[in-house]
Design a protein around this motif. Structure first.
Motif, short mmCIF file in Angstrom:
data_model
loop_
_atom_site.label_atom_id
_atom_site.label_comp_id
_atom_site.label_asym_id
_atom_site.label_seq_id
_atom_site.Cartn_x
_atom_site.Cartn_y
_atom_site.Cartn_z
N PRO A 19 0.82 -1.21 0.00
CA PRO A 19 0.00 0.00 0.00
C PRO A 19 0.86 1.26 0.00
O PRO A 19 1.89 1.32 0.68
CB PRO A 19 -0.82 -0.12 1.29
CG PRO A 19 0.01 -0.99 2.18
CD PRO A 19 0.72 -1.95 1.28
N VAL A 20 0.44 2.24 -0.78
CA VAL A 20 1.13 3.53 -0.85
C VAL A 20 0.08 4.62 -0.66
O VAL A 20 -0.85 4.75 -1.46
CB VAL A 20 1.84 3.72 -2.20
CG1 VAL A 20 2.50 5.10 -2.28
CG2 VAL A 20 2.88 2.62 -2.42
N ALA A 21 0.21 5.38 0.41
CA ALA A 21 -0.76 6.41 0.74
C ALA A 21 -0.26 7.79 0.29
O ALA A 21 0.92 8.11 0.46
CB ALA A 21 -1.04 6.43 2.24
N LEU A 22 -1.16 8.59 -0.24
CA LEU A 22 -0.79 9.94 -0.67
C LEU A 22 -0.23 10.74 0.51
O LEU A 22 0.77 11.45 0.36
CB LEU A 22 -2.01 10.66 -1.25
CG LEU A 22 -1.80 12.13 -1.62
CD1 LEU A 22 -0.74 12.28 -2.70
CD2 LEU A 22 -3.11 12.77 -2.07
N LYS A 23 -0.84 10.61 1.68
CA LYS A 23 -0.38 11.41 2.83
C LYS A 23 1.07 11.08 3.20
O LYS A 23 1.82 11.96 3.62
CB LYS A 23 -1.31 11.20 4.02
CG LYS A 23 -1.32 9.80 4.59
CD LYS A 23 -2.25 9.71 5.80
CE LYS A 23 -2.24 8.29 6.38
NZ LYS A 23 -3.15 8.19 7.56
N ASP A 24 1.45 9.82 3.01
CA ASP A 24 2.83 9.44 3.32
C ASP A 24 3.80 10.00 2.29
O ASP A 24 4.92 10.40 2.63
CB ASP A 24 2.95 7.91 3.38
CG ASP A 24 2.20 7.32 4.56
OD1 ASP A 24 1.99 8.03 5.55
OD2 ASP A 24 1.79 6.14 4.47
N LEU A 25 3.38 10.01 1.03
CA LEU A 25 4.23 10.59 -0.02
C LEU A 25 4.41 12.09 0.21
O LEU A 25 5.53 12.61 0.11
CB LEU A 25 3.61 10.34 -1.40
CG LEU A 25 3.47 8.89 -1.85
CD1 LEU A 25 2.73 8.83 -3.19
CD2 LEU A 25 4.84 8.23 -1.98
N LEU A 26 3.32 12.77 0.57
CA LEU A 26 3.38 14.22 0.75
C LEU A 26 4.17 14.62 1.98
O LEU A 26 4.64 15.75 2.08
CB LEU A 26 1.96 14.79 0.84
CG LEU A 26 1.12 14.72 -0.45
CD1 LEU A 26 -0.30 15.20 -0.18
CD2 LEU A 26 1.77 15.56 -1.55
N ALA A 27 4.35 13.67 2.90
CA ALA A 27 5.14 13.97 4.10
C ALA A 27 6.60 14.22 3.75
O ALA A 27 7.33 14.85 4.52
CB ALA A 27 5.04 12.81 5.09
N ASN A 28 7.00 13.76 2.55
CA ASN A 28 8.39 13.94 2.12
C ASN A 28 8.57 15.08 1.12
O ASN A 28 9.69 15.34 0.69
CB ASN A 28 8.89 12.64 1.48
CG ASN A 28 8.89 11.48 2.46
OD1 ASN A 28 9.32 11.63 3.59
ND2 ASN A 28 8.40 10.33 2.02
#
Length: 220
Positions: free
Chosen positions: A61-70
């Motif tokens: 799973p890949v969540a947008l919120k996790d990507l945007l955290a970087n």
């Protein structure tokens, strides 16, 4: 050679080699999609991207919120491993992938195909960025870029072995319009380019001024 030059060259070659009626059917389908105005109604700069959790080619799973955290996220929607225009674009994006990362952004590709086809896309195009599966095109639908193929063009796709209901596993003849987005860390779209004509794509370098501006704002 620019990305569009490469796409135009392939289009010219395909026109001379395509089975009778295929080029014309694809052109008619594209023109009808353009005329529908759907691309103009899709989410655009200033809108907020719907939150999502997609899976990568290893089914993680890949969540947008996790990507945007970087940092900002560059999302490119493409039709599938079977589409030569999309593969040309993916290679062009790979050529600038490090430039994108050096600007603090994450690059991801998104399609409706399954994990196995995504792994093939990554391998064949030697990609350093992940491909995510948009099951049933649900995210594409929320963005306003999913569309249904016209009845007359379905047999043409089938003739090339591109049976989308099987490839997508959803029983439907749907595709996303090719699209490229830059999403800022708050989820707002900073850049959007939606192409109802799948033979036309923006240049990868068009991303740089947008990412540079976001970086300058973040560091101000």
């Amino acid at each position: 050679m620019t990305l569009q030059d490469q796409l135009d060259d392939f289009k010219a070659q395909f026109k001379t080699m395509a089975p009778e009626g295929a080029f014309e059917a694809f052109a008619r389908s594209t023109q009808e999609l353009i005329d529908s105005g759907q691309a103009e109604r899709a989410l655009k700069a200033g809108d907020v991207v719907p939150d999502f959790v997609l899976t990568d080619s290893d089914r993680n799973p890949v969540a947008l919120k996790d990507l945007l955290a970087n940092g900002p996220v560059v999302m490119t929607f493409y039709r599938g491993v079977w589409c030569p225009y999309c593969n040309i674009e993916l290679k062009a994006l790979e050529a600038v992938a490090e430039d994108v990362r050096s600007r603090g952004a994450t690059l991801v590709a998104i399609s409706m195909q399954g994990a196995a086809d995504s792994r093939n896309s990554q391998k064949d195009n030697e990609l350093s960025f992940p491909i995510l599966t948009d099951k049933n095109g649900e995210l594409a639908e929320k963005l306003g870029i999913r569309w249904t193929l016209q009845d007359y063009v379905i047999p043409v796709h089938d003739g090339f072995g591109v049976h989308l209901p099987r490839i997508h596993g959803d029983g439907q003849w749907n595709l996303p319009m090719p699209a490229r987005y830059v999403v800022d860390t708050d989820g707002t779209i900073a850049y959007a380019e939606v192409n109802p004509d799948y033979t036309r794509r923006p240049e990868p370098a068009d991303l740089f001024p947008v990412l540079d501006s976001l970086s300058a704002t973040a560091n101000a």
